[in-house]
Design a protein around this motif. Sequence first.
Motif, mmCIF file in Angstrom:
data_model
loop_
_atom_site.group_PDB
_atom_site.id
_atom_site.type_symbol
_atom_site.label_atom_id
_atom_site.label_comp_id
_atom_site.label_asym_id
_atom_site.label_seq_id
_atom_site.Cartn_x
_atom_site.Cartn_y
_atom_site.Cartn_z
ATOM 1 N N SER A 213 30.814 42.394 42.165
ATOM 2 C CA SER A 213 30.882 42.255 43.613
ATOM 3 C C SER A 213 30.626 43.607 44.269
ATOM 4 O O SER A 213 30.570 44.643 43.602
ATOM 5 C CB SER A 213 32.255 41.698 43.982
ATOM 6 O OG SER A 213 32.310 41.303 45.323
ATOM 7 N N VAL A 222 35.292 37.934 40.786
ATOM 8 C CA VAL A 222 34.533 37.335 41.888
ATOM 9 C C VAL A 222 35.424 36.756 42.972
ATOM 10 O O VAL A 222 34.939 36.359 44.030
ATOM 11 C CB VAL A 222 33.547 36.261 41.388
ATOM 12 C CG1 VAL A 222 32.582 36.883 40.383
ATOM 13 C CG2 VAL A 222 34.264 35.066 40.768
ATOM 14 N N LEU A 224 38.408 34.288 44.972
ATOM 15 C CA LEU A 224 38.569 32.862 45.236
ATOM 16 C C LEU A 224 37.575 32.346 46.257
ATOM 17 O O LEU A 224 37.326 31.145 46.336
ATOM 18 C CB LEU A 224 39.997 32.578 45.733
ATOM 19 C CG LEU A 224 41.123 32.924 44.758
ATOM 20 C CD1 LEU A 224 42.476 32.654 45.411
ATOM 21 C CD2 LEU A 224 40.995 32.121 43.478
ATOM 22 N N SER A 225 37.050 33.244 47.088
ATOM 23 C CA SER A 225 36.076 32.809 48.095
ATOM 24 C C SER A 225 35.262 34.014 48.540
ATOM 25 O O SER A 225 35.595 35.161 48.216
ATOM 26 C CB SER A 225 36.773 32.190 49.309
ATOM 27 O OG SER A 225 37.179 33.189 50.227
ATOM 28 N N ALA A 226 34.246 33.759 49.347
ATOM 29 C CA ALA A 226 33.409 34.838 49.873
ATOM 30 C C ALA A 226 34.185 35.763 50.798
ATOM 31 O O ALA A 226 33.753 36.880 51.070
ATOM 32 C CB ALA A 226 32.216 34.241 50.618
ATOM 33 N N ALA A 227 35.356 35.328 51.273
ATOM 34 C CA ALA A 227 36.132 36.155 52.199
ATOM 35 C C ALA A 227 36.772 37.342 51.489
ATOM 36 O O ALA A 227 36.960 38.400 52.087
ATOM 37 C CB ALA A 227 37.221 35.316 52.872
ATOM 38 N N VAL A 228 37.125 37.155 50.232
ATOM 39 C CA VAL A 228 37.774 38.204 49.439
ATOM 40 C C VAL A 228 37.110 38.182 48.064
ATOM 41 O O VAL A 228 37.682 37.736 47.075
ATOM 42 C CB VAL A 228 39.299 37.956 49.313
ATOM 43 C CG1 VAL A 228 39.987 39.176 48.711
ATOM 44 C CG2 VAL A 228 39.918 37.630 50.668
ATOM 45 N N PRO A 229 35.860 38.653 48.017
ATOM 46 C CA PRO A 229 35.024 38.385 46.846
ATOM 47 C C PRO A 229 35.247 39.370 45.711
ATOM 48 O O PRO A 229 34.331 40.032 45.247
ATOM 49 C CB PRO A 229 33.616 38.482 47.428
ATOM 50 C CG PRO A 229 33.747 39.526 48.502
ATOM 51 C CD PRO A 229 35.140 39.365 49.057
#
Lengths: 395, 395
Positions: A213, A222, A224-229
């Motif tokens: 990342s 990676v 849990l989501s694109a918000a905290v990648p």
Amino acid sequence: VDPRCAGKSQRLNRFQSRLRELGIDAAILLHSRDLYYFAGTAQPCVLLVTAGESLLFVRRALDFVLAETWLDRAQVIDGGGFQDVLAALKAFGPAGGRLGLELDALPAELFLKLTAIFAGYRPVDVSGEIARQRMRKDSEEIACIEEACRIMNAGHRRVLEVLREGVTELELAAEVECAQRKAGHEGILAMRNPDFYISRGPLASGENLLRVSGFSNTITGVGLSAAVPAGPSRRRIGTGELVVVDIPTCHKGYHCDETRTYVAGRAREEAADLFGALREISDSILSSLSAGRSCAELFEVAAASAESLGVAEYFLGVEPRRADFIGHGIGLDANEPPILRKGSAFRLETDFVLTVEVHLSRPGCGAVKLEDVVRVREDGCEPLSITERELFETG
Amino acid sequence: VDPRCAGKSQRLNRFQSRLRELGIDAAILLHSRDLYYFAGTAQPCVLLVTAGESLLFVRRALDFVLAETWLDRAQVIDGGGFQDVLAALKAFGPAGGRLGLELDALPAELFLKLTAIFAGYRPVDVSGEIARQRMRKDSEEIACIEEACRIMNAGHRRVLEVLREGVTELELAAEVECAQRKAGHEGILAMRNPDFYISRGPLASGENLLRVSGFSNTITGVGLSAAVPAGPSRRRIGTGELVVVDIPTCHKGYHCDETRTYVAGRAREEAADLFGALREISDSILSSLSAGRSCAELFEVAAASAESLGVAEYFLGVEPRRADFIGHGIGLDANEPPILRKGSAFRLETDFVLTVEVHLSRPGCGAVKLEDVVRVREDGCEPLSITERELFETG
């Protein structure tokens, strides 16, 4: 002055000396990590430092501040309005001149407000100077980092109890974080970068080991989501897979950042071989590390070791996300100067506390990483990390 | 455009409309929460927005960005150098004019660098405008907050399993955090303030309920050390004592911030009475809350309720640390505008998501707090919090 605080109270004196040497007339410090370093409190305050005086203006929680700070009572002012700071600056310092600010951490909006209020002064950055002073740790700081390392070890021991086939990265991370917390982790990951979101620390397994990342060229996970990648995902860990656990801890504001690699079950031969090479590279750095060595020299020691072991291709990851550093300072921030960066002529000094971190990423096999915290000595380095430096197998 | 992304892709269009209305020629956004809101990625990027164009310059992790963003492929540029951004600005926008920046979050050092590179443009703050747009949540955002509320509930349920005489605040917090994490909490507590350290969230018991640390005028807890002076301490919780648990959660970047009060064992009568008054005050706000109401009106409803119940003395804490607000916006940051502040004429709108929070602090008895997340509707408000609004007893 309380004699237990003699070492700590020297911090402001040293900073004042440097300001004089640099021709900086005064400084106004606002960042909580710097306030805590110089005045012992992280409560919302403004610290005014002139050539001969230091005053702590308390915006809120005076009761906490008085119980925490080692400054004299007369140096602590109830109220933190910038007009009061300006009046004090004019009383204890020159009517104009160069005014030091923490430009790396101060938001632009507040910077513009300060330049208007302190209009007779020219702002200059003192962030680098503070970082420079904070590199060398005193005995009390080192004791805090040692305790953070013990807390870290509690988390690593927990991995061995929890890691098994089918557990998710998130479940494993939750248990590590809980063990760290119960052992005394303060629950923060301080970064000078004001926009840094990485969950509570990297954890990755299987193919996620090679998905890097954006926040750093290391093993990130990676998330849990694109918000905290970054950090753990919901991926289930399979038998024989490598797992890298790199979740920092904090005690009295001081961090430990130590990475260990695990296998769910027994290691495959190529993974065991890769880890063997990794440990040799890491050992080569540790045995070369002492006061006087430059960051570049240590990087080259590591690179040469990787070359001679035939793993140069995997050294510090895969292009374009290969890292160009093998460690960093650690203290009140989890990542501090100096960076042990390729080509950096910066030389290490006694009582710097650093991480030494190396990873090898081999597509098709996975990745392994070792990161340790060490104290720089005149003639070598002293490990502060206490966790064994092995490839941990759970089966 | 992927039809699932239609709502999200409107966010940039709306922002461009506002820039035109405000006479701002272009904006350069860097903060990860804003990048995620407008472009769906929190990777290190620079988002350039002109009247007619939006371009995302990717500093690292292009592979992640392409998998995450809803922008068209042609809008995504590999590489994030500011000279490239400048060239694009000149190509797609005017050669000079007003340039919007996030001045509340941008570090001063970077601000000075940008003003030098974009020397032909005059910087103006667009933070407030972005915050204004982010107040109103779309259905996808509300679904994320609802999930964060379910994760929150898992933490609260865990309190009932763990809380007993002799457990420390830290042990209790560690178990709550672990339960939240396993339920999907992303492990961050996002705050626009770049220097905000409060462990993972407030938790306090007994006399710590009335010790208010500096970060906010609420129930903070005192933390483990002066470095992180809020959140759980090592205090052992005694029988019959009140415990306030206020540890936020995060799902896909969206937070829940919900407080419940517990008793280790059975509540004393005066504590039960205090909680009864608290719930009446909270109910009075919830039943008055709808689109069109001002923050000041709602504050006065709460204050009048406290007065009529004879608890005005305890309402929102004790001087000088009494709070002057009864809630705040919540979303990608745990605390966002609007603040439901005393005297604020700001009026609520449909689909704002807010916390409603009240605490009563009674010296000698302790403190009780309720905080809920609600969605503003045309004719009322809809609770998104799902945890029961009672004084939980464990014995």
